[in-house]
Scaffold this active site. Structure first.
Site, PDB file in Angstrom:
ATOM      1  N   GLU A  26       0.864  -1.176   0.000  1.00 43.34           N
ATOM      2  CA  GLU A  26       0.000   0.000   0.000  1.00 43.34           C
ATOM      3  C   GLU A  26       0.905   1.231   0.000  1.00 43.34           C
ATOM      4  O   GLU A  26       1.912   1.249   0.697  1.00 43.34           O
ATOM      5  CB  GLU A  26      -0.881   0.010   1.243  1.00 43.34           C
ATOM      6  CG  GLU A  26      -1.790  -1.192   1.332  1.00 43.34           C
ATOM      7  CD  GLU A  26      -2.490  -1.304   2.678  1.00 43.34           C
ATOM      8  OE1 GLU A  26      -2.191  -0.513   3.592  1.00 43.34           O
ATOM      9  OE2 GLU A  26      -3.327  -2.205   2.810  1.00 43.34           O
ATOM     10  N   ARG A  52       1.752  23.147   8.935  1.00 42.96           N
ATOM     11  CA  ARG A  52       1.635  21.808   8.375  1.00 42.96           C
ATOM     12  C   ARG A  52       0.831  20.948   9.339  1.00 42.96           C
ATOM     13  O   ARG A  52       1.312  20.517  10.381  1.00 42.96           O
ATOM     14  CB  ARG A  52       3.019  21.190   8.132  1.00 42.96           C
ATOM     15  CG  ARG A  52       3.819  21.906   7.064  1.00 42.96           C
ATOM     16  CD  ARG A  52       3.109  21.892   5.736  1.00 42.96           C
ATOM     17  NE  ARG A  52       3.950  22.398   4.656  1.00 42.96           N
ATOM     18  CZ  ARG A  52       3.541  22.525   3.423  1.00 42.96           C
ATOM     19  NH1 ARG A  52       2.292  22.214   3.091  1.00 42.96           N
ATOM     20  NH2 ARG A  52       4.353  22.987   2.501  1.00 42.96           N
ATOM     21  N   ALA A  64       7.392  25.819  -2.410  1.00 46.56           N
ATOM     22  CA  ALA A  64       7.180  24.506  -3.025  1.00 46.56           C
ATOM     23  C   ALA A  64       5.734  24.349  -3.445  1.00 46.56           C
ATOM     24  O   ALA A  64       4.865  25.111  -3.020  1.00 46.56           O
ATOM     25  CB  ALA A  64       7.556  23.408  -2.031  1.00 46.56           C
ATOM     26  N   LEU A  66       2.742  21.382  -5.624  1.00 42.48           N
ATOM     27  CA  LEU A  66       2.405  20.135  -6.301  1.00 42.48           C
ATOM     28  C   LEU A  66       2.470  20.289  -7.814  1.00 42.48           C
ATOM     29  O   LEU A  66       2.245  21.375  -8.347  1.00 42.48           O
ATOM     30  CB  LEU A  66       0.992  19.702  -5.922  1.00 42.48           C
ATOM     31  CG  LEU A  66       0.742  19.407  -4.453  1.00 42.48           C
ATOM     32  CD1 LEU A  66      -0.745  19.182  -4.224  1.00 42.48           C
ATOM     33  CD2 LEU A  66       1.560  18.209  -4.008  1.00 42.48           C
ATOM     34  N   GLU A  81       4.898  28.683  -8.289  1.00 41.63           N
ATOM     35  CA  GLU A  81       4.881  28.565  -6.828  1.00 41.63           C
ATOM     36  C   GLU A  81       5.735  29.640  -6.168  1.00 41.63           C
ATOM     37  O   GLU A  81       5.354  30.201  -5.146  1.00 41.63           O
ATOM     38  CB  GLU A  81       5.341  27.169  -6.397  1.00 41.63           C
ATOM     39  CG  GLU A  81       4.387  26.056  -6.754  1.00 41.63           C
ATOM     40  CD  GLU A  81       3.061  26.117  -5.998  1.00 41.63           C
ATOM     41  OE1 GLU A  81       2.951  26.811  -4.965  1.00 41.63           O
ATOM     42  OE2 GLU A  81       2.111  25.458  -6.453  1.00 41.63           O
ATOM     43  N   GLU A  85       3.947  32.090  -3.606  1.00 41.81           N
ATOM     44  CA  GLU A  85       4.265  31.950  -2.188  1.00 41.81           C
ATOM     45  C   GLU A  85       5.241  32.998  -1.659  1.00 41.81           C
ATOM     46  O   GLU A  85       5.205  33.330  -0.480  1.00 41.81           O
ATOM     47  CB  GLU A  85       4.826  30.554  -1.903  1.00 41.81           C
ATOM     48  CG  GLU A  85       3.813  29.458  -2.093  1.00 41.81           C
ATOM     49  CD  GLU A  85       4.291  28.100  -1.652  1.00 41.81           C
ATOM     50  OE1 GLU A  85       3.452  27.190  -1.602  1.00 41.81           O
ATOM     51  OE2 GLU A  85       5.500  27.928  -1.365  1.00 41.81           O
ATOM     52  N   GLY A 104       9.433   4.414   0.538  1.00 42.11           N
ATOM     53  CA  GLY A 104       8.848   3.243   1.167  1.00 42.11           C
ATOM     54  C   GLY A 104       7.340   3.323   1.292  1.00 42.11           C
ATOM     55  O   GLY A 104       6.677   2.309   1.517  1.00 42.11           O
ATOM     56  N   GLU A 108       5.900   9.750  -4.656  1.00 43.15           N
ATOM     57  CA  GLU A 108       6.186  11.164  -4.903  1.00 43.15           C
ATOM     58  C   GLU A 108       7.623  11.354  -5.383  1.00 43.15           C
ATOM     59  O   GLU A 108       8.566  10.860  -4.773  1.00 43.15           O
ATOM     60  CB  GLU A 108       5.981  11.995  -3.644  1.00 43.15           C
ATOM     61  CG  GLU A 108       6.315  13.469  -3.849  1.00 43.15           C
ATOM     62  CD  GLU A 108       6.180  14.301  -2.592  1.00 43.15           C
ATOM     63  OE1 GLU A 108       6.332  15.536  -2.697  1.00 43.15           O
ATOM     64  OE2 GLU A 108       5.915  13.750  -1.505  1.00 43.15           O
ATOM     65  N   GLU A 133      -1.770  29.354   3.778  1.00 44.11           N
ATOM     66  CA  GLU A 133      -0.800  30.205   3.084  1.00 44.11           C
ATOM     67  C   GLU A 133      -1.062  31.701   3.296  1.00 44.11           C
ATOM     68  O   GLU A 133      -0.249  32.534   2.924  1.00 44.11           O
ATOM     69  CB  GLU A 133      -0.806  29.893   1.580  1.00 44.11           C
ATOM     70  CG  GLU A 133      -0.339  28.495   1.257  1.00 44.11           C
ATOM     71  CD  GLU A 133      -0.374  28.196  -0.228  1.00 44.11           C
ATOM     72  OE1 GLU A 133      -0.996  28.971  -0.995  1.00 44.11           O
ATOM     73  OE2 GLU A 133       0.216  27.191  -0.623  1.00 44.11           O
TER      74      GLU A 133
END
Length: 190
Positions: A26, A52, A64, A66, A81, A85, A104, A108, A133
């Site tokens: 998974e 976060r 940073a 996506l 970005e 930002e 693991g 990404e 943000e």
């Protein structure tokens, strides 16, 4: 897929490991990300303080984002970005390092860019930041000080630490370690 979210999904695969047999794995199915070491003419790197929620804390990080816009080139995403930002644009872009932040448990892939020749985004063209943000502010920190903060355990975002340390090494080698923004990106899915 057992879970489909707005940003990531959870995938489940049956993997044949040969002599070890078939196992179930998974993992988080992630669109990928970009991160920017924005280095000004005085040798300062821009750090942002951002909340976060998974760790319940404000962290100091590099700009940073996506890779969640279909067909968007990674260095264009990084430029977007940086402008959104940190209210900054860069005239010079290079690749510092490519990462698999958590191989693991996630697919990404992250590309860390070095952005130089910085100029501010004009006030009327600035992005309106929302949610976590909204209160983000870019703080210039000398690159060596940022590296010392990372090594002292005061910066916790893995790609931020990697990007800062890669920039220190790159600069110590007269930037010979840099790659063009069009460089192949192993493990990037899209």
């Amino acid at each position: 897929m057992p879970f489909q979210g707005r940003v990531v999904d959870i995938a489940v695969d049956e993997v044949d490991l040969g002599a070890a047999g078939v196992v179930r794995r998974e993992y988080t199915n992630h669109p990928g990300s970009v991160i920017v070491v924005a280095l000004d003419d005085d040798g300062n790197v821009l750090l942002l303080r951002q909340y976060r929620h998974p760790v319940g804390a404000f962290l100091w990080e590099l700009p940073a984002g996506l890779l969640d816009i279909d067909g968007e080139d990674p260095h264009i995403a990084a430029a977007r970005e940086l402008a959104e930002e940190a209210d900054v644009r860069a005239a010079r872009w290079d690749v510092l390092v490519d990462l698999l932040p958590s191989p693991g448990g996630s697919n990404e892939a992250t590309r860390v860019f070095l952005a130089r020749d910085l100029t501010p985004v004009p006030e009327p063209e600035r992005h309106t930041r929302e949610a976590e943000e909204a209160d983000m502010v870019a703080v210039p920190v000398p690159l060596e000080e940022a590296a010392a903060l990372a090594l002292a355990g005061h910066l916790h975002n893995g790609p931020t630490v990697s990007g800062i340390l890669a920039a220190v090494i790159g600069r110590a080698n007269s930037w010979r370690t840099l790659r063009p923004v069009t460089s192949p990106w192993e493990y990037r899915r899209n």
